[in-house]
Design a protein around this motif. Structure first.
Motif, PDB file in Angstrom:
ATOM      1  N   ALA A  60       0.837  -1.207   0.000  1.00  0.00           N
ATOM      2  CA  ALA A  60       0.000   0.000   0.000  1.00  0.00           C
ATOM      3  C   ALA A  60       0.870   1.255   0.000  1.00  0.00           C
ATOM      4  O   ALA A  60       0.558   2.237  -0.689  1.00  0.00           O
ATOM      5  CB  ALA A  60      -0.944  -0.011   1.197  1.00  0.00           C
ATOM      6  N   ILE A  61       1.962   1.226   0.743  1.00  0.00           N
ATOM      7  CA  ILE A  61       2.893   2.358   0.755  1.00  0.00           C
ATOM      8  C   ILE A  61       3.489   2.552  -0.636  1.00  0.00           C
ATOM      9  O   ILE A  61       3.621   3.681  -1.117  1.00  0.00           O
ATOM     10  CB  ILE A  61       3.999   2.140   1.811  1.00  0.00           C
ATOM     11  CG1 ILE A  61       3.409   2.253   3.222  1.00  0.00           C
ATOM     12  CG2 ILE A  61       5.141   3.125   1.620  1.00  0.00           C
ATOM     13  CD1 ILE A  61       4.360   1.824   4.319  1.00  0.00           C
ATOM     14  N   THR A  62       3.831   1.464  -1.290  1.00  0.00           N
ATOM     15  CA  THR A  62       4.376   1.536  -2.644  1.00  0.00           C
ATOM     16  C   THR A  62       3.415   2.255  -3.579  1.00  0.00           C
ATOM     17  O   THR A  62       3.809   3.155  -4.327  1.00  0.00           O
ATOM     18  CB  THR A  62       4.685   0.122  -3.181  1.00  0.00           C
ATOM     19  OG1 THR A  62       5.618  -0.516  -2.311  1.00  0.00           O
ATOM     20  CG2 THR A  62       5.248   0.174  -4.589  1.00  0.00           C
ATOM     21  N   ILE A  63       2.137   1.893  -3.527  1.00  0.00           N
ATOM     22  CA  ILE A  63       1.126   2.527  -4.384  1.00  0.00           C
ATOM     23  C   ILE A  63       0.997   4.007  -4.040  1.00  0.00           C
ATOM     24  O   ILE A  63       0.984   4.868  -4.926  1.00  0.00           O
ATOM     25  CB  ILE A  63      -0.247   1.837  -4.220  1.00  0.00           C
ATOM     26  CG1 ILE A  63      -0.178   0.348  -4.552  1.00  0.00           C
ATOM     27  CG2 ILE A  63      -1.319   2.535  -5.049  1.00  0.00           C
ATOM     28  CD1 ILE A  63       0.303   0.007  -5.913  1.00  0.00           C
ATOM     29  N   ALA A  64       0.918   4.310  -2.748  1.00  0.00           N
ATOM     30  CA  ALA A  64       0.756   5.703  -2.311  1.00  0.00           C
ATOM     31  C   ALA A  64       1.923   6.567  -2.788  1.00  0.00           C
ATOM     32  O   ALA A  64       1.715   7.654  -3.335  1.00  0.00           O
ATOM     33  CB  ALA A  64       0.629   5.769  -0.791  1.00  0.00           C
ATOM     34  N   LEU A  65       3.150   6.086  -2.612  1.00  0.00           N
ATOM     35  CA  LEU A  65       4.312   6.871  -3.018  1.00  0.00           C
ATOM     36  C   LEU A  65       4.445   6.924  -4.535  1.00  0.00           C
ATOM     37  O   LEU A  65       4.806   7.968  -5.096  1.00  0.00           O
ATOM     38  CB  LEU A  65       5.587   6.300  -2.400  1.00  0.00           C
ATOM     39  CG  LEU A  65       5.699   6.384  -0.872  1.00  0.00           C
ATOM     40  CD1 LEU A  65       7.017   5.758  -0.410  1.00  0.00           C
ATOM     41  CD2 LEU A  65       5.571   7.816  -0.387  1.00  0.00           C
ATOM     42  N   ALA A  66       4.140   5.835  -5.211  1.00  0.00           N
ATOM     43  CA  ALA A  66       4.265   5.793  -6.668  1.00  0.00           C
ATOM     44  C   ALA A  66       3.354   6.807  -7.342  1.00  0.00           C
ATOM     45  O   ALA A  66       3.716   7.379  -8.370  1.00  0.00           O
ATOM     46  CB  ALA A  66       3.958   4.386  -7.177  1.00  0.00           C
ATOM     47  N   PHE A  67       2.187   7.036  -6.754  1.00  0.00           N
ATOM     48  CA  PHE A  67       1.221   7.939  -7.375  1.00  0.00           C
ATOM     49  C   PHE A  67       1.091   9.269  -6.638  1.00  0.00           C
ATOM     50  O   PHE A  67       0.151  10.024  -6.868  1.00  0.00           O
ATOM     51  CB  PHE A  67      -0.129   7.239  -7.519  1.00  0.00           C
ATOM     52  CG  PHE A  67      -0.051   6.106  -8.503  1.00  0.00           C
ATOM     53  CD1 PHE A  67      -0.051   6.364  -9.864  1.00  0.00           C
ATOM     54  CD2 PHE A  67       0.078   4.804  -8.065  1.00  0.00           C
ATOM     55  CE1 PHE A  67       0.079   5.330 -10.787  1.00  0.00           C
ATOM     56  CE2 PHE A  67       0.203   3.762  -8.983  1.00  0.00           C
ATOM     57  CZ  PHE A  67       0.199   4.031 -10.339  1.00  0.00           C
TER      58      PHE A  67
END
Length: 114
Positions: A60-67
């Protein structure tokens, strides 16, 4: 564009034009849950809010930071530093690859802060 047939309904994504980066292509088109979620957002198949559902904290952190969506960071990792430290090297490369990826709708990377 690199296409994989390792799983049913697999969608691949491309990087913007520029120097070839096989590692970025491979991390973006990997079969991992977070990479799959990123591709779906890039291809316009789902919104980042939907993408973080049913993912682990680090995914979830990956998605949040990626976008660039700090509003999607889990409560335990609300600041960038703690969120970034939670990611492994593959997830950090994925965040970087998404920043350079084409979007189906506007071909631009998102602005920080959602």
């Amino acid at each position: 564009m690199t296409n994989y047939t390792i799983q049913e309904n697999f969608h691949s994504a491309e990087l913007k034009e520029g120097p070839r980066d096989p590692d970025a292509h491979s991390v973006l088109n990997a079969p991992n849950d977070d990479a799959c979620a990123c591709r779906k957002v890039l291809l316009g198949l789902q919104e980042p809010e939907e993408a973080v559902r049913r993912l682990s904290t680090s995914e979830a952190i990956t998605i949040a930071l990626a976008f660039g969506r700090d509003d999607l960071l889990p409560g335990s990792h609300r600041d960038f530093r703690s969120a970034w430290r939670r990611l492994d090297n593959r997830q950090r490369r994925l965040v970087d690859a998404v920043a350079r990826a084409k979007w189906a709708t506007n071909f631009e990377s998102p602005a920080c802060g959602g």
